[in-house]
Design an enzyme around this catalytic site. Sequence first.
Site, mmCIF file in Angstrom:
data_model
loop_
_atom_site.group_PDB
_atom_site.id
_atom_site.type_symbol
_atom_site.label_atom_id
_atom_site.label_comp_id
_atom_site.label_asym_id
_atom_site.label_seq_id
_atom_site.Cartn_x
_atom_site.Cartn_y
_atom_site.Cartn_z
ATOM 1 N N GLU A 120 -43.439 0.649 -0.871
ATOM 2 C CA GLU A 120 -43.276 2.025 -0.401
ATOM 3 C C GLU A 120 -44.579 2.545 0.211
ATOM 4 O O GLU A 120 -44.569 3.236 1.232
ATOM 5 C CB GLU A 120 -42.853 2.899 -1.590
ATOM 6 C CG GLU A 120 -42.215 4.204 -1.222
ATOM 7 C CD GLU A 120 -41.628 4.907 -2.443
ATOM 8 O OE1 GLU A 120 -40.602 4.437 -2.965
ATOM 9 O OE2 GLU A 120 -42.204 5.903 -2.888
ATOM 10 N N GLU B 169 -44.959 1.096 3.573
ATOM 11 C CA GLU B 169 -44.041 1.772 4.486
ATOM 12 C C GLU B 169 -44.617 3.124 4.918
ATOM 13 O O GLU B 169 -44.579 3.481 6.099
ATOM 14 C CB GLU B 169 -42.684 1.960 3.798
ATOM 15 C CG GLU B 169 -41.595 2.402 4.754
ATOM 16 C CD GLU B 169 -40.245 2.616 4.048
ATOM 17 O OE1 GLU B 169 -40.121 2.292 2.851
ATOM 18 O OE2 GLU B 169 -39.337 3.136 4.721
ATOM 19 N N CYS C 271 -36.972 6.316 -5.605
ATOM 20 C CA CYS C 271 -36.854 5.620 -6.901
ATOM 21 C C CYS C 271 -35.702 6.132 -7.738
ATOM 22 O O CYS C 271 -35.284 5.481 -8.682
ATOM 23 C CB CYS C 271 -38.108 5.819 -7.741
ATOM 24 S SG CYS C 271 -39.575 5.433 -6.876
ATOM 25 N N SER D 233 -37.826 6.547 1.961
ATOM 26 C CA SER D 233 -38.290 5.164 2.009
ATOM 27 C C SER D 233 -37.097 4.244 1.789
ATOM 28 O O SER D 233 -36.182 4.569 1.039
ATOM 29 C CB SER D 233 -39.321 4.955 0.896
ATOM 30 O OG SER D 233 -39.457 3.585 0.626
ATOM 31 N N LYS E 16 -28.935 5.445 -13.759
ATOM 32 C CA LYS E 16 -29.290 4.031 -13.569
ATOM 33 C C LYS E 16 -28.095 3.125 -13.840
ATOM 34 O O LYS E 16 -28.010 2.021 -13.314
ATOM 35 C CB LYS E 16 -30.466 3.652 -14.481
ATOM 36 C CG LYS E 16 -31.793 4.241 -14.034
ATOM 37 C CD LYS E 16 -32.349 3.547 -12.797
ATOM 38 C CE LYS E 16 -33.571 4.264 -12.263
ATOM 39 N NZ LYS E 16 -34.006 3.714 -10.968
ATOM 40 N N GLU F 184 -26.425 3.209 -10.628
ATOM 41 C CA GLU F 184 -27.203 2.502 -9.611
ATOM 42 C C GLU F 184 -26.953 0.992 -9.677
ATOM 43 O O GLU F 184 -26.737 0.342 -8.656
ATOM 44 C CB GLU F 184 -28.700 2.785 -9.771
ATOM 45 C CG GLU F 184 -29.541 2.183 -8.656
ATOM 46 C CD GLU F 184 -31.034 2.406 -8.855
ATOM 47 O OE1 GLU F 184 -31.533 2.209 -9.997
ATOM 48 O OE2 GLU F 184 -31.721 2.776 -7.892
ATOM 49 N N GLU G 196 -24.343 -2.961 -3.055
ATOM 50 C CA GLU G 196 -25.435 -3.584 -2.303
ATOM 51 C C GLU G 196 -26.481 -4.215 -3.227
ATOM 52 O O GLU G 196 -27.325 -4.979 -2.771
ATOM 53 C CB GLU G 196 -26.085 -2.577 -1.350
ATOM 54 C CG GLU G 196 -26.765 -1.369 -1.993
ATOM 55 C CD GLU G 196 -25.840 -0.170 -2.194
ATOM 56 O OE1 GLU G 196 -24.621 -0.374 -2.359
ATOM 57 O OE2 GLU G 196 -26.346 0.965 -2.213
ATOM 58 N N CYS H 197 -38.593 11.581 -15.029
ATOM 59 C CA CYS H 197 -37.849 10.678 -15.922
ATOM 60 C C CYS H 197 -38.069 10.995 -17.401
ATOM 61 O O CYS H 197 -37.208 10.715 -18.230
ATOM 62 C CB CYS H 197 -38.231 9.232 -15.645
ATOM 63 S SG CYS H 197 -38.116 8.815 -13.904
#
Lengths: 587, 169
Positions: free
Chosen positions: A284, A287, A310, A330, A369, A372, A377, A514
Amino acid sequence: MDMINLTIDNRPVSVERGTSVLQAASQIGINIPSLCYMKLEDLNIENKPGGCRVCVVEVEGRRNLAPACCTDVSEGMVVKTHSMRAIHARRTVVELILSDHPTDCLKCAKAGNCDLQSLAQYLGIREIHYEGEQSTFREDTSPAIIRELDKCIRCRRCEMMCNEVQSVGALSAINRGFNAVVSPAFEMNLDHSVCTYCGQCVAVCPTGALTEVDNTGAVIRALSNPDKTVIVQTAPAVRAALGEEFGNEPGTLVTGKLAAALRRLGFNYVFDTDFAADLTILEEGTELLNRLTAYLGGDKEVKLPMLTSCCPAWVKFFEHQFPELKDIPSSARSPQQMFGSIAKSYFADKIGVNRKDLVVVSIMPCVAKKYECSREEFSVNGNPDVDFALTTRELAHLINLANIDFKSLPDEDFDQPLGESTGAGVIFGTTGGVIEAAIRTAYEVFTGKKLERLDFTELRGMEGLRRATIDFDGLPIHIGIAHGLGNARKLLEDIQQGKSQFHAIEIMSCPGGCIGGGGQPYHHGDAEILKKRQMAIYREDAGKPIRKSHENPYITKLYEEFLGSPMSEKAHHLLHTEYFDRSKSER
Amino acid sequence: MPKIKLSQRTIEIVKEICSTFENNEGELINVLHEAQHKLGYLPAEVQELIANELNMSVAKVYGVVTFYSFFNMIPQGEFPISVCMGTACYVRGAEQILHEIKRQLNIEVGQSTPDGKFSLNCLRCVGACGLAPVVMVGEKVYGRVAPQQIRKIIAEYQEGCVRPERHEM
């Protein structure tokens, strides 16, 4: 300041005008039982619909009882918080609530952590004098959150979090009277709605109406299967909160005991998501530097500010609500997914195990999560990079189940090669941490100079929206930080209107980041706990021998042996992703 | 719930109503009121459009639609019948009235007759408690209704009545 004098339980007290009776009482240490009311100090989060009537008190000269949470103090007021009349009313109220509540506490996910259960115990309810019909609703299961609305007591805390704090708008009170409940539009399932799975509804639900999908059974099955190699990663915020489940003071760091407990549970390798956080910074951060360099070189097409990526709830949020901005974040995957991807390629090869026989479990402070790792993908031929995500709470349950005496465990280290991390990886667990970690690396790579100081205190704190300018050797870099999706929305609207002056923005969905995740030990409305966890995270960082991601020797090795360089084709394939327009895909 | 596609004209009507109220979230109830008046009912797609126009969540719009019994999500019959189930009407026999209407039309509460002529709903208090029990057909109020009168009331609408003007979606 305009002060009001009143008497509560025969004690004089002086408080600011506009203070509620409940808060005035709390200032002199008198606890008035409440249920729907919730306030998270300093985070500007308050729920006081005045609906449950548990906090009723007697006010001299007033005919009826007053709900303490939404009755303001007045001059000369005389309040009795625990008169027999108030106690009697309170017990009646709770009995009435219980008369329309399932009594399956024995197998309820919230047993032992349920505010309604505690209240019934406190009031000594042994019998319910009201019998009648019970409201029934269909259960709704999604990849991350389960709704069992028979257990909903209409406190509307979830609705407040979803709308006022997160500005997601998935939930609303619907219907009226006996059929009233909190639900997505048209009573559709959560997975068809704009829900981000941030889990803040779960974090504040006083009963078992909203809980996370329980994956402990699946993990136990994997751990007891001799044909599987089961490895585990644990997110930064977990080590700052897990101890609470075992009686430690909030803010106790239990990193070593966490590793020891995971080893005793039978995981073949005990790794650390912080390693992947360091990896995230390399990708990141690179990037960001690429975009900055292109921008400074006059490229008008380059997408700035760059947004962090994230947080899976945040990703789902912009996919639903700001799909036209999906090129701005990102493309780096989250640390959880980077870990899974590297574990099932680089590490699986290293130990000679087929990815189908390698089970990757993650311990996360997060409910989203779970969603996720179910995203298509992030799997290869149907085999997910991360098989199961457990919340901090689920891990505590597993540790207890395995009869591990957590507090007496020795401190142990994580395994290598995916267990080594720097202080930069650790601070991913709090608001401001990801961008601080990125700055530590980006600064040194960009300027070629060594950082004088590593603590960017200007990026730290608990305010919902923060801004800071970091001097990159003469080049001012403007940083924005938002936690809570409602705050994120403000920054996104600025970008939409072309008003944003930032180069980079960090966004975390949960208040506090978090550390305040939907999968953390329940805070029961005490925001001090979040601050203590945040301090613990910075303590852990300060104590680390290496505090910059690009100095992690195992990260260097990973690039040398496997990935080549940050943003290489291989890195792109394994560590980056794309985003989807979800504004139309579902209702 | 079957999905319907709104015609361009319907979309224009709804947008126009919203703009009359300056696309103000606080005017939601007035917008819904007007939309139902023009369209006859408020299907999910109309609620989504309104949410979009007023820049609020569709869950909130749905919350309001389901809170007030006045709002309907399914097409109403040409002559919507409402039986008041408020306290006064209830104690004066509204339940028997409702039962009789269900029996004669052979539909349940919330349904319409197959010919689309009648639909049946309950509501809470029309403010005519002195006339309890009260039945409304369209906007006409019938007071002190007895079960024996139901057949006659329904017959009034069986033929020869003008259909109220409404925009088709």
